[in-house]
Write a protein that holds these residues in place. Structure first.
Motif, PDB file in Angstrom:
ATOM      1  N   UNK A  44       0.806  -1.223   0.000  1.00  0.00           N
ATOM      2  CA  UNK A  44       0.000   0.000   0.000  1.00  0.00           C
ATOM      3  C   UNK A  44       0.840   1.274   0.000  1.00  0.00           C
ATOM      4  N   UNK A  45       2.157   1.118   0.078  1.00  0.00           N
ATOM      5  CA  UNK A  45       3.044   2.270   0.056  1.00  0.00           C
ATOM      6  C   UNK A  45       3.009   3.094   1.337  1.00  0.00           C
ATOM      7  N   UNK A  46       2.490   2.499   2.427  1.00  0.00           N
ATOM      8  CA  UNK A  46       2.397   3.209   3.706  1.00  0.00           C
ATOM      9  C   UNK A  46       3.406   2.617   4.685  1.00  0.00           C
ATOM     10  N   UNK A  47       4.369   3.435   5.093  1.00  0.00           N
ATOM     11  CA  UNK A  47       5.449   2.947   5.956  1.00  0.00           C
ATOM     12  C   UNK A  47       5.066   3.036   7.429  1.00  0.00           C
ATOM     13  N   UNK A  48       4.035   2.286   7.790  1.00  0.00           N
ATOM     14  CA  UNK A  48       3.598   2.239   9.189  1.00  0.00           C
ATOM     15  C   UNK A  48       2.797   0.955   9.380  1.00  0.00           C
ATOM     16  N   UNK A  49       2.665   0.544  10.624  1.00  0.00           N
ATOM     17  CA  UNK A  49       1.884  -0.654  10.876  1.00  0.00           C
ATOM     18  C   UNK A  49       0.398  -0.314  10.789  1.00  0.00           C
ATOM     19  N   UNK A  50      -0.429  -1.338  10.786  1.00  0.00           N
ATOM     20  CA  UNK A  50      -1.875  -1.139  10.786  1.00  0.00           C
ATOM     21  C   UNK A  50      -2.503  -2.334  11.490  1.00  0.00           C
ATOM     22  N   UNK A  51      -3.813  -2.308  11.671  1.00  0.00           N
ATOM     23  CA  UNK A  51      -4.442  -3.406  12.417  1.00  0.00           C
ATOM     24  C   UNK A  51      -4.747  -4.627  11.557  1.00  0.00           C
ATOM     25  N   UNK A  52      -5.311  -4.393  10.359  1.00  0.00           N
ATOM     26  CA  UNK A  52      -5.676  -5.516   9.497  1.00  0.00           C
ATOM     27  C   UNK A  52      -5.494  -5.135   8.027  1.00  0.00           C
ATOM     28  N   UNK A  53      -5.009  -6.077   7.228  1.00  0.00           N
ATOM     29  CA  UNK A  53      -4.894  -5.902   5.779  1.00  0.00           C
ATOM     30  C   UNK A  53      -5.565  -7.082   5.096  1.00  0.00           C
ATOM     31  N   UNK A  54      -6.218  -6.811   3.979  1.00  0.00           N
ATOM     32  CA  UNK A  54      -6.867  -7.867   3.207  1.00  0.00           C
ATOM     33  C   UNK A  54      -6.277  -7.910   1.811  1.00  0.00           C
ATOM     34  N   UNK A  55      -6.068  -9.131   1.333  1.00  0.00           N
ATOM     35  CA  UNK A  55      -5.538  -9.337  -0.011  1.00  0.00           C
ATOM     36  C   UNK A  55      -6.487 -10.257  -0.756  1.00  0.00           C
ATOM     37  N   UNK A  56      -7.351  -9.671  -1.560  1.00  0.00           N
ATOM     38  CA  UNK A  56      -8.325 -10.475  -2.302  1.00  0.00           C
ATOM     39  C   UNK A  56      -7.610 -11.273  -3.380  1.00  0.00           C
ATOM     40  N   UNK A  57      -7.937 -12.544  -3.476  1.00  0.00           N
ATOM     41  CA  UNK A  57      -7.296 -13.418  -4.456  1.00  0.00           C
ATOM     42  C   UNK A  57      -8.261 -14.567  -4.723  1.00  0.00           C
ATOM     43  N   UNK A  58      -9.232 -14.313  -5.596  1.00  0.00           N
ATOM     44  CA  UNK A  58     -10.342 -15.247  -5.778  1.00  0.00           C
ATOM     45  C   UNK A  58     -10.070 -16.254  -6.899  1.00  0.00           C
ATOM     46  N   UNK A  59     -10.131 -17.530  -6.570  1.00  0.00           N
ATOM     47  CA  UNK A  59     -10.025 -18.578  -7.585  1.00  0.00           C
ATOM     48  C   UNK A  59     -10.639 -19.865  -7.053  1.00  0.00           C
ATOM     49  N   UNK A  60     -11.032 -20.732  -7.978  1.00  0.00           N
ATOM     50  CA  UNK A  60     -11.573 -22.020  -7.555  1.00  0.00           C
ATOM     51  C   UNK A  60     -10.409 -22.972  -7.331  1.00  0.00           C
ATOM     52  N   UNK A  61     -10.401 -23.646  -6.186  1.00  0.00           N
ATOM     53  CA  UNK A  61      -9.339 -24.612  -5.900  1.00  0.00           C
ATOM     54  C   UNK A  61      -9.555 -25.808  -6.829  1.00  0.00           C
ATOM     55  N   UNK A  62      -8.563 -26.125  -7.660  1.00  0.00           N
ATOM     56  CA  UNK A  62      -8.731 -27.183  -8.661  1.00  0.00           C
ATOM     57  C   UNK A  62      -9.239 -28.496  -8.066  1.00  0.00           C
TER      58      UNK A  62
END
Length: 144
Positions: A44-62
């Protein structure tokens, strides 16, 4: 084990609300502030800590009917500090951050007043169903 139980319970409640019949999986990483700061800076280009981050990565598990929806990172020290600052227990804070992160994975955000009101409403309902009504947190002040 207590942290894991708390996160699993909150995640199950959020997913049964959001995914309904869909089978989904996600990963939750609990880390320290240094690692969270590194993630926040890298993604995110933010040089500080935070409480929660989400990384969406949607796919069907083969070979399955399971949809992988993404990853969430939660800073344990920041969660503990926020719980203390707002006068509720760590279980409530970790639950809230888990739910908040999962809502982001499902496309909710708080970029404007309307979307924030909707997201906070769902968040509050899920928290209440877990026995944590009326939790006030730093997240109430966030603009983005």
């Amino acid at each position: 084990a207590h942290i894991e139980q708390t996160i699993n319970l909150a995640a199950d409640k959020a997913l049964s609300t959001l995914a309904e019949e869909e089978q989904v999986e996600l990963t939750v990483l609990v880390c320290d502030d240094d690692y969270m700061q590194e993630l926040n800076l890298t993604y995110r280009g933010l040089d500080k800590t935070t409480d929660v981050l989400s990384f969406e990565d949607r796919f069907e598990i083969p070979g399955t009917d399971i949809t992988y929806v993404g990853d969430i990172a939660i800073s344990y020290p920041t969660a503990a500090k926020q719980a203390s600052n707002f006068g509720h227990d760590l279980v409530a804070e970790l639950s809230l951050l888990t739910i908040h992160g999962i809502l982001h994975l499902f496309g909710y955000d708080h970029k404007d007043k309307k979307s924030k009101v909707e997201m906070w409403g769902i968040q509050s309902n899920i928290m209440a169903s877990l026995g944590h009504p009326n939790i006030v947190t730093l997240a109430d002040d966030v603009d983005a």
